[in-house]
Design a protein around this motif. Structure first.
Motif, PDB file in Angstrom:
ATOM      1  N   GLN A  32       0.963  -1.369  -0.343  1.00 15.60           N
ATOM      2  CA  GLN A  32       0.003   0.186  -0.106  1.00 15.60           C
ATOM      3  C   GLN A  32       0.763   1.407   0.148  1.00 15.60           C
ATOM      4  O   GLN A  32       0.522   2.552   0.191  1.00 15.60           O
ATOM      5  CB  GLN A  32      -0.796  -0.028   1.505  1.00 15.60           C
ATOM      6  N   ILE A  33       2.025   1.107  -0.275  1.00 14.47           N
ATOM      7  CA  ILE A  33       3.085   2.407  -0.693  1.00 14.47           C
ATOM      8  C   ILE A  33       2.387   3.465  -0.745  1.00 14.47           C
ATOM      9  O   ILE A  33       2.445   4.618  -0.598  1.00 14.47           O
ATOM     10  CB  ILE A  33       5.091   2.040  -0.669  1.00 14.47           C
ATOM     11  N   ALA A  34       2.245   3.081  -2.430  1.00 16.10           N
ATOM     12  CA  ALA A  34       1.356   3.793  -3.106  1.00 16.10           C
ATOM     13  C   ALA A  34       0.191   5.095  -2.190  1.00 16.10           C
ATOM     14  O   ALA A  34       0.265   6.131  -2.158  1.00 16.10           O
ATOM     15  CB  ALA A  34       1.245   3.954  -4.176  1.00 16.10           C
ATOM     16  N   LEU A  35      -0.193   4.267  -1.786  1.00 15.18           N
ATOM     17  CA  LEU A  35      -2.102   4.945  -1.313  1.00 15.18           C
ATOM     18  C   LEU A  35      -1.570   5.686   0.057  1.00 15.18           C
ATOM     19  O   LEU A  35      -2.149   6.889   0.459  1.00 15.18           O
ATOM     20  CB  LEU A  35      -2.938   3.913  -0.252  1.00 15.18           C
ATOM     21  N   HIS A  36      -0.326   5.776   1.267  1.00 17.34           N
ATOM     22  CA  HIS A  36       0.457   5.884   2.156  1.00 17.34           C
ATOM     23  C   HIS A  36       0.526   7.316   2.147  1.00 17.34           C
ATOM     24  O   HIS A  36       1.615   8.037   2.941  1.00 17.34           O
ATOM     25  CB  HIS A  36       0.364   4.993   2.934  1.00 17.34           C
ATOM     26  N   GLU A  37       1.318   6.875   0.922  1.00 20.21           N
ATOM     27  CA  GLU A  37       2.655   7.869   0.495  1.00 20.21           C
ATOM     28  C   GLU A  37       2.520   9.551   0.878  1.00 20.21           C
ATOM     29  O   GLU A  37       3.083  10.142   1.361  1.00 20.21           O
ATOM     30  CB  GLU A  37       2.937   8.068  -0.662  1.00 20.21           C
ATOM     31  N   ALA A  38       1.089   9.929   0.114  1.00 19.38           N
ATOM     32  CA  ALA A  38       1.238  11.494   0.247  1.00 19.38           C
ATOM     33  C   ALA A  38       0.830  11.717   1.842  1.00 19.38           C
ATOM     34  O   ALA A  38       0.816  13.254   2.130  1.00 19.38           O
ATOM     35  CB  ALA A  38      -0.687  11.760  -0.413  1.00 19.38           C
ATOM     36  N   TYR A  39       0.298  11.070   3.418  1.00 27.15           N
ATOM     37  CA  TYR A  39       0.622  11.181   3.693  1.00 27.15           C
ATOM     38  C   TYR A  39       1.760  10.865   5.619  1.00 27.15           C
ATOM     39  O   TYR A  39       1.502  11.351   5.833  1.00 27.15           O
ATOM     40  CB  TYR A  39      -0.706  10.079   4.908  1.00 27.15           C
ATOM     41  N   GLY A  40       2.358  10.523   4.604  1.00 25.04           N
ATOM     42  CA  GLY A  40       4.100  10.584   5.180  1.00 25.04           C
ATOM     43  C   GLY A  40       3.989   8.780   6.302  1.00 25.04           C
ATOM     44  O   GLY A  40       4.886   9.429   7.155  1.00 25.04           O
ATOM     45  N   GLY A  41       3.597   8.261   6.383  1.00 26.69           N
ATOM     46  CA  GLY A  41       2.873   7.365   7.334  1.00 26.69           C
ATOM     47  C   GLY A  41       1.394   6.692   6.828  1.00 26.69           C
ATOM     48  O   GLY A  41       0.591   7.280   6.207  1.00 26.69           O
ATOM     49  N   VAL A  42       1.266   5.594   7.567  1.00 28.34           N
ATOM     50  CA  VAL A  42       0.153   4.815   7.385  1.00 28.34           C
ATOM     51  C   VAL A  42      -0.997   5.222   8.031  1.00 28.34           C
ATOM     52  O   VAL A  42      -0.695   5.587   9.430  1.00 28.34           O
ATOM     53  CB  VAL A  42       0.730   2.728   8.055  1.00 28.34           C
ATOM     54  N   VAL A  43      -1.966   5.145   6.980  1.00 30.45           N
ATOM     55  CA  VAL A  43      -3.430   5.742   7.571  1.00 30.45           C
ATOM     56  C   VAL A  43      -4.484   4.384   7.596  1.00 30.45           C
ATOM     57  O   VAL A  43      -3.986   4.101   6.674  1.00 30.45           O
ATOM     58  CB  VAL A  43      -4.276   6.628   6.749  1.00 30.45           C
TER      59      VAL A  43
END
Ligand code: KG4
Ligand code: ZN
Length: 339
Positions: A32-43
């Protein structure tokens, strides 16, 4: 015996099929790296929802890859903790529902046990007993592993985990999440001797670790320097972490009298760490084992494998009747004691 394994504790959906006679038959992963990248961490909420989307297609894919059908399965293993509650629940409920429908056992596996045992999937596999250095995003510990289910904690981090230190330091250097791989790529172009960073707790006399001071030291360096100095900062940071881990690994082998070191968890993918530990342990007359690179980070194979070992040894607790629980916080030794 054919075991389906499901990993969904954090930001990777991993599914694999392990055959106790012929080994790993299939292994699929969605990161899920691409999914969380924009938030700087895992949501967490986004993670759970994505696991829901991915898990069934991945099960279909692994079955097809292994040339098997659902009815061929003898058991379903899943990560029951520790991890994100919602994410764990996705894997657990799918695994438990499948097991109930197929009338086979479901086995809840401890995520760290999966990492600890994953080097046994390597070729050649290490043999018991061994010292395991577990370095992931959430954990950094030395364990004495005498057999499946026999894990004694030798020492652990008193603050940040090694992977967390990599991730936070990477963030300070403006690298994207997850920072570990990006930081080590940047470090390859830098001079590890340029900045003398602290080696926290290196001579503490025990096997505990600490990484938060290192991160603070890097943040001061970043403030005082320019982006063109970042490769040197990254390399100096990496050298400090590797130094401390190598020193403590030597102590762990000396203290336990064991000859084998097994490295597991995401940070175990770090090339500089692998090279330094190999040199260190060989100098000591021991052997070092790493899981195959792709099995260092989270994956379904280690869960299928740990589940299969427990079923073979009958040291599993299978759930029945559709009742189950996940354990977002879970001590490995408590889990092992209850086996
Ligand atoms: O074991 P893992 O996939 O997940 C957890 O259970 O935590 O470990 C992920 C961690 C992250 O912090 C990531 O930055 C780190 O492992 N990592 C690395 C490297 N590859 C992954 N750290 C340093 N160098 C690497 N090459
Ligand atoms: Zn992990």
């Amino acid at each position: 015996m054919l075991v389906l394994g499901i990993e969904s504790s954090c930001d990777e959906t991993g599914v694999a099929i392990y055959d106790t006679r012929s080994g790993l038959l299939a292994d699929a992963l969605h990161s899920q790296i691409a999914l969380h990248e924009a938030y700087g961490g895992v949501v967490p909420e986004l993670a759970s929802r994505d696991h829901i989307r991915r898990v069934v297609p991945l099960i279909r894919q692994t079955l097809q890859q292994a040339d098997k059908t659902l009815t061929d399965l003898d058991a379903v293993a899943y990560t029951a903790g520790p991890g994100l509650a919602g994410a764990l629940l996705v894997g657990a409920s799918v695994a438990e529902a499948l097991a109930l429908a197929l009338d086979v056992p479901a086995v809840g596996v401890h995520h760290l046990e999966g990492h600890l045992l994953s080097p046994l999937l390597g070729d050649p596999p290490p043999t018991f007993p061994f010292v395991a250095l577990l370095v992931s995003g959430g954990h950094s510990q030395f364990m004495a592993v005498r057999n499946v289910g026999q894990y004694a904690l030798l020492g652990e981090t008193v603050d940040d985990a090694a992977g967390e230190a990599f991730d936070k330091t990477a963030q300070l250097l403006g690298l994207s999440y997850p920072g570990g791989p990006a930081l080590s790529r940047l470090a390859e172009t830098g001079n590890p001797q340029r900045f003398a960073l602290p080696r926290p707790m290196m001579h503490s006399g025990d096997l505990n670790l600490s990484f938060s001071g290192l991160k603070t030291a890097v943040s001061m360096l970043v403030k005082a320097h320019q982006p063109e100095d970042y490769p040197d900062i990254a390399a100096s940071f990496e050298a400090a972490v590797v130094d401390v881990l190598c020193h403590k690994a030597r102590e762990a082998l000396a203290q336990t009298g064991m000859k084998q070191l097994v490295v597991a968890g995401g940070v175990g993918a770090n090339r500089r760490l692998r090279a330094a530990l190999t040199m260190q342990v060989e100098k000591q007359g021991g052997q070092v084992a790493f899981p195959p690179l792709r099995l260092c980070t989270d994956n379904g194979a280690m869960i299928a494998y740990a589940g299969a070992l427990h079923l073979q040894r009958q040291t599993h607790r299978t759930t029945s009747g559709g009742t189950f629980a996940v354990h977002p916080r879970w001590n490995l030794q408590e889990y092992a004691k209850a086996l």
